[in-house]
Design a protein around this motif. Structure first.
Motif, PDB file in Angstrom:
ATOM      1  N   ASP A 104     -15.708   0.097   0.201  1.00 33.69           N
ATOM      2  CA  ASP A 104     -15.698   0.486  -1.246  1.00 33.69           C
ATOM      3  C   ASP A 104     -14.449  -0.150  -1.715  1.00 33.69           C
ATOM      4  N   ILE A 105     -13.372   0.033  -1.041  1.00 35.31           N
ATOM      5  CA  ILE A 105     -12.325   0.309  -0.993  1.00 35.31           C
ATOM      6  C   ILE A 105     -11.625  -1.751  -2.057  1.00 35.31           C
ATOM      7  N   TRP A 152      -4.733   3.753   1.205  1.00 33.16           N
ATOM      8  CA  TRP A 152      -4.746   1.529   0.061  1.00 33.16           C
ATOM      9  C   TRP A 152      -5.266   2.362  -1.234  1.00 33.16           C
ATOM     10  N   GLU A 153      -4.212   3.112  -1.423  1.00 32.64           N
ATOM     11  CA  GLU A 153      -3.262   2.953  -2.642  1.00 32.64           C
ATOM     12  C   GLU A 153      -2.720   1.941  -3.474  1.00 32.64           C
ATOM     13  N   ARG A 160     -13.680  -2.295  -4.989  1.00 37.57           N
ATOM     14  CA  ARG A 160     -12.396  -1.419  -6.298  1.00 37.57           C
ATOM     15  C   ARG A 160     -11.275  -3.027  -6.042  1.00 37.57           C
ATOM     16  N   PRO A 213      -8.694   6.658   3.005  1.00 34.70           N
ATOM     17  CA  PRO A 213      -8.267   5.752   1.595  1.00 34.70           C
ATOM     18  C   PRO A 213      -7.170   5.711   0.836  1.00 34.70           C
ATOM     19  N   GLN A 240       1.282  -1.130  -0.519  1.00 36.16           N
ATOM     20  CA  GLN A 240       0.298  -0.551  -0.490  1.00 36.16           C
ATOM     21  C   GLN A 240       0.599   1.316   0.224  1.00 36.16           C
ATOM     22  N   GLU A 265     -16.555   3.310   3.543  1.00 33.89           N
ATOM     23  CA  GLU A 265     -15.476   3.454   2.709  1.00 33.89           C
ATOM     24  C   GLU A 265     -14.755   2.495   2.333  1.00 33.89           C
ATOM     25  N   PHE A 266     -14.682   2.057   3.340  1.00 37.53           N
ATOM     26  CA  PHE A 266     -13.157   0.767   3.420  1.00 37.53           C
ATOM     27  C   PHE A 266     -13.970  -0.648   2.633  1.00 37.53           C
TER      28      PHE A 266
END
Length: 648
Positions: free
Chosen positions: A398-399, A353-354, A402, A350, A333, A395-396
């Motif tokens: 969604d991560i 976590w890219e 994705r 967020p 990450q 939001e997590f």
């Protein structure tokens, strides 16, 4: 409520009593006081396990007035039942609900029962919504117990039952999490001074019958309840405590849900088999969760090695080792390591976590393609925001979605977990549940139980398997891997849970640091051949705990053959029950596991005898290893060896 039925399950109200059950278990509750009181609990043959003179109601919440206290009157507002034919994440059942209300405190309690067809067990849990706070003191000091009035019970009961005469032997089983700190994970206790700790409590009679409670809750040491113990035993009355909600958390705008309990009836000799049978229905598993996973963290150097080139090499080598999944661990990450959250207490957003631009060029795309070419499914380590009580769970999700949809990740190892509050526990479960639902069931999780306050062995298993231990051979710190210790942990846990829910590590002997083992009483793990290490994991989910590309190419075919053997047999092995056999692993045993689908896996430890007597009649042929078994006597001629047999 008229009688409602589903398959052999039923619920009905008759003359102020709620009667529910199935062909194998029948529970009767007196409702006339405004709260339920169990007056009968019978098995399918009509044998009575409960007394009808129970004084108190079956449930309570610490510091809130129950029936008859301070002139308080409760009322039954509604009783209903509904068939759950296609529930998410568990087996079909009849759901029975009982709603109660008290007008002075303005409290609504709901009590739920899940009755499963054909099994002598039913689950029970409660919810509470209260306009007032509980009348107890709380702080972190031991003296506080003296301030609470000693003449009143200060406990939250999920359920209770007064046993029929004859049930006089009590045994609890306590499970230990935080496996980074402990080698011994299972403890059996006799109840002392009217209290017992553990997720399980067995009450047995001299004529060979048992009633038991399972608390689907974190391990004893991880709980945040105000009670000092998990069960209270008052003569023949058993109280199953620990809602999982501290009284300080109550607020009027929220409904709180207790931990789930299970009560079951059986012959004493069948108690563990019934428990595992219930768990099979409660936490169904499918072949997609049965994996041979590489996690390279076990090599001790993964963060230093991570690059696109290295991981491509790893995928190819993982395939040569017979793995199905490769789990990219901490360091992929952009935001850095787990230490940013658990040590620095960084607020994670967020962007953390890219995908790392420095190490992986900001994309998983080339790695996804490389994994596909190698025939390996990519898996990923990740750590939700435990230091923010998982308030960012949406939001997590969604991560995760994705990463699932764009990069092909279906399995995630969840690490760094802390469930210090009801809010954290609810948010974490929402995260896991929604990710599974929104992916159409394709996403699942490895739930790490190595540190922190975590769900443990009977919570949240709807969503995946358990990552049991970090056991290294390469470092100068930690508890250290040894096949005797790993086998003992698995053997002890297998009495009370299904082995298919556990990941069991296989390190690489080439990573052994001799300095670590030179002063250890248990010695170096290479006193056992590597194939023995592999065999320990055959009846669970093998976890290849090393970097495959850093192994000797000549070592990979032998590992591959064992993993292919596991993959060939596992669906049949996991289709039935896996039962520990032999004696407890202690370095001097013949021990192992019997899969009632027709397989027997035996181990002779270094100081173990050459033969042992087992009562498994029939003809058995040797599939792997060295030894013989004629249905009665097992012979393993070599120390530190194993043998896998199949029933003919």
């Amino acid at each position: 409520m008229k009688q409602v039925s589903f398959q052999d399950c039923f619920a009905e109200v008759q003359e102020g009593r709620l009667i529910l059950g199935n062909a194998a278990i029948r529970r009767t509750l007196d409702l006339t006081s405004g709260m339920p009181r169990t007056v009968s609990l019978r098995d399918g043959a009509g044998f009575e396990y409960a007394a009808d003179d129970k004084a108190e109601e079956d449930l309570s919440f610490m510091g809130l007035n129950g029936c008859g206290q301070e002139g308080i009157a409760w009322e039954i507002a509604e009783v209903s039942a509904e068939a759950q034919e296609h529930p998410d994440f568990e087996a079909p059942h009849l759901l029975v609900s009982l709603r109660m209300y008290e007008r002075v405190q303005e409290i609504e309690l709901k009590r739920f029962f899940a009755v499963y067809p054909g099994i002598p067990a039913m689950a029970v849990w409660n919810t509470i919504r209260s306009a007032v706070m509980p009348r107890v003191f709380w702080n972190g000091r031991s003296q506080i117990s003296d301030w609470n009035r000693a003449d009143e019970r200060r406990e939250s009961r999920v359920d209770s039952i007064r046993l029929a005469p004859g049930f006089e032997t009590f045994e609890s089983v306590e499970f230990r999490g935080r496996t980074d700190e402990h080698d011994d994970l299972v403890f059996r206790h006799t109840a002392e001074n009217g209290f017992a700790d553990g997720n399980l409590l067995f009450a047995s009679s001299a004529d060979g019958r048992t009633v038991f409670y399972l608390q689907e809750a974190p391990p004893t040491q991880e709980r945040r309840d105000m009670e000092k113990h998990d069960f209270r035993i008052d003569g023949r009355t058993v109280h199953s405590l620990c809602w999982g909600i501290h009284p300080s958390e109550i607020r009027p705008d929220k409904t709180f849900r207790s931990n789930r309990n299970v009560i079951a009836l059986c012959r004493t000799a069948e108690r563990n088999a019934l428990l595992r049978n219930y768990l099979r229905r409660r936490f169904p598993s499918d072949s997609a969760r049965h994996t041979v996973t590489v996690n390279p963290w076990g090599c001790g150097q993964f963060p230093k090695l991570v690059s696109e080139t290295f991981l491509k090499e790893e995928f190819r080598a993982a395939a040569e080792c017979g793995a199905t999944h490769y789990q990219i661990d901490d360091s992929w990450q952009e935001g850095g390591s787990l230490l940013e959250m658990i040590v620095k207490n960084r607020h994670i957003t967020p962007s953390f976590w890219e995908v790392s631009r420095e190490r992986l060029n900001g994309t998983f795309a080339p790695l996804t393609e490389a994994a596909k070419e190698a025939g390996i499914e990519p898996s990923l380590w990740i750590a939700p925001s435990s230091n923010a009580e998982y308030r960012d769970w949406r939001e997590f999700v969604d991560i995760l979605l994705r990463l699932h949809r764009e990069s092909g990740f279906n399995m995630f190892k969840i690490d760094g977990v802390l469930i210090r509050t009801t809010e954290a526990e609810e948010n974490l479960e929402r995260l896991l549940r929604e990710a599974c639902l929104q992916s159409g069931g394709k996403i699942s999780f490895n739930l790490d139980t190595t540190a922190g306050q975590r769900p443990g062995y009977f919570r949240m298993l709807e969503y995946g398997t358990i990552f049991l231990q970090n056991r290294y051979v390469c470092h100068l710190w930690g508890l250290g891997y040894h096949p005797e210790k790993t086998l003992r942990s698995l053997w002890q846990l297998a009495h009370y849970m299904r082995t298919e829910m556990l990941q069991i590590e296989i390190p690489y002997p080439g990573d052994i640091n001799p300095e670590f083992y030179k002063d250890k009483s248990f010695g170096s793990p290479d006193a056992y051949p590597w194939r023995y290490w592999m065999a320990v994991a055959l009846f669970a989910n093998p976890l290849l705990w090393f970097a495959p590309s850093r192994t000797a190419p000549a070592d990979r075919p032998g590992l591959r053959s064992m993993m292919e053997l596991h993959r060939r047999l596992r669906d049949r092995i996991f289709s039935g029950d896996v039962i520990p056999v032999g004696t407890k692993p202690d370095g001097a045993a013949i021990t192992g596991f019997h899969a009632d689908a027709g397989y027997l896996l035996l181990f002779r430890e270094r100081r173990g005898p050459e033969s042992a007597t087992l009562n498994l009649p029939g003809c058995w042929k040797l599939l792997e290893g060295k030894g013989t078994f004629d249905g009665k006597t097992a012979v393993l001629p070599d120390p530190a060896s194993f043998a896998l047999f199949q029933a003919e």
